[in-house]
Write a protein that holds these residues in place. Sequence first.
Motif, short mmCIF file in Angstrom:
data_model
loop_
_atom_site.label_atom_id
_atom_site.label_comp_id
_atom_site.label_asym_id
_atom_site.label_seq_id
_atom_site.Cartn_x
_atom_site.Cartn_y
_atom_site.Cartn_z
N THR A 387 -7.12 13.39 4.28
CA THR A 387 -7.41 12.02 3.87
C THR A 387 -8.69 11.51 4.49
N ARG A 388 -9.32 10.58 3.80
CA ARG A 388 -10.42 9.81 4.36
C ARG A 388 -9.83 8.54 4.96
N ARG A 389 -10.62 7.80 5.69
CA ARG A 389 -10.08 6.60 6.32
C ARG A 389 -9.70 5.55 5.28
N ILE A 390 -8.69 4.75 5.58
CA ILE A 390 -8.23 3.70 4.68
C ILE A 390 -9.38 2.71 4.45
N TYR A 391 -9.63 2.41 3.20
CA TYR A 391 -10.74 1.52 2.87
C TYR A 391 -10.22 0.11 2.64
N LEU A 392 -10.85 -0.87 3.29
CA LEU A 392 -10.47 -2.27 3.15
C LEU A 392 -11.57 -3.02 2.42
N LYS A 393 -11.19 -3.74 1.36
CA LYS A 393 -12.17 -4.50 0.60
C LYS A 393 -11.63 -5.91 0.34
N GLY A 394 -12.47 -6.77 -0.23
CA GLY A 394 -12.18 -8.19 -0.21
C GLY A 394 -11.27 -8.74 -1.28
N TYR A 395 -11.01 -8.03 -2.36
CA TYR A 395 -10.26 -8.63 -3.45
C TYR A 395 -8.79 -8.20 -3.40
N ARG A 396 -8.05 -8.32 -4.51
CA ARG A 396 -6.61 -8.09 -4.49
C ARG A 396 -6.20 -6.79 -5.16
N TYR A 397 -6.83 -6.46 -6.27
CA TYR A 397 -6.59 -5.19 -6.97
C TYR A 397 -5.14 -5.02 -7.42
N ASN A 398 -4.51 -6.10 -7.81
CA ASN A 398 -3.13 -6.08 -8.35
C ASN A 398 -2.12 -5.46 -7.38
N MET A 399 -2.37 -5.60 -6.10
CA MET A 399 -1.45 -5.05 -5.12
C MET A 399 -0.42 -6.09 -4.65
#
Length: 441
Positions: A387-399
């Motif tokens: 795995t690569r590191r968990i990526y954190l971004k600013g929006y919601r992405y239907n999660m």
Amino acid sequence: MNKKWNGRNIFHKCVLVLLVIALGDFLFTGRSSSDGGGGSSFSWKEALAGKAEESVLNVWLPSFAFADRSSTQGSWFLNMLGQQVPLFAYAGSQEDGGLQTESGSTYERILLLEGASEYTESEDGDALEVPETSEGRIQLDDKMTQLLQEENQTGRPEEEESAEQEETPVPSADQFGFIRAAGRSQEYNWSYYQDFDALIKEFYAVDATTQASPARLNLDSLLGKTMAITKNPDVPQILIYHTHSQEDFVDSVPGDSSTTIMGAGELLAQILQEEYGYNVIHHTGEYDVEARDYAYSNSLPAIEQVLAENPTIEVVIDLHRDEVLEGRKLVMDLNGKPTAKFMFFNGLSYTKAHGEIEYLQNPYIDDNLAFSFQMQVIANEYYPGLTRRIYLKGYRYNMHLRPRSLLIELGAQTNTVEEIRNACAPIAHILDLELSGKGLY
């Protein structure tokens, strides 16, 4: 000499005229909005755009191409001018149709950004890789395992110590040709990761547009949440779908969805069903055929309907592939097979520029973060480097639809179909270890 001076005068006069227009437009539209916004307002931008093609403006005024075209307020000009004259940047940033206000144009813009900006690769790409060594990991190599075995054997009778040791049987491949890891090859020293900086460095890649905080990423919370479920093969419990169904690979066959991310989703569903006994729905709706823009808002009603019709679903997986620089491959050797690396991805509904995005709320952010974190721990301990590191971004992405929501970036456009398919079995194994509660110690 005079010609040069005249040229400067003309330039200065043009700048002065533009400033006067901007000031007048700013004051006029500000007065209109204070009156309730009921009247019509004049915008120099609309008048100018009506008389000149945007392509011309893009050439002569480069900032026009990057400006917010959905707003007709005078502040649009201040934003543009801020690109050319930094003095105006601060004033323009105060009224840029910010994300805190749920106007129609702003809401559409944030959904557009969400749908079009999911790819994670930086220009060098190095920030997303898990470090090969870590002070907080205990390597369980063959030598250490042997020492532990010898330590456990102290005090045994002499004749038993000299008896020939039985060889550990080599695990056989399953029907999909995959050999599961028999156990952990390394473990974490969690006291080391109580330090927030150490936690971030080891497990996360944080996009520049958002921000991670100790309040949000708390080790006790990440590890303390129970994400296991009670398996019931009689009802659907896992949903796999693809917001970006058109994502393909270096040797995908045009028109053959089995060689795209959709085919990977079908194989993952099959392995989860046949090897691990889960009841899985693979939703094959396509929401990015014309363009990626608004793909998340396009897919949301359909996924909500699937969940409403199948309320027993507890795990929702949005399966993607990433996009990286050409010439770069996300692949490793696993049991003698070239296997695509993958990444867990989380949206925080928060950006540095605008704070909490209130109309992209996700009541399950903490659950989603714990779910991906525990999956990452299991992956790193059983299959280091996969795995690569968990990526954190600013929006919601239907999660926001379920507490156990995953967005997985499986490989990238430079991977082969074989490499992608070889990664589906370890993903299924890691998921089963998590959902069965057997993965964490």
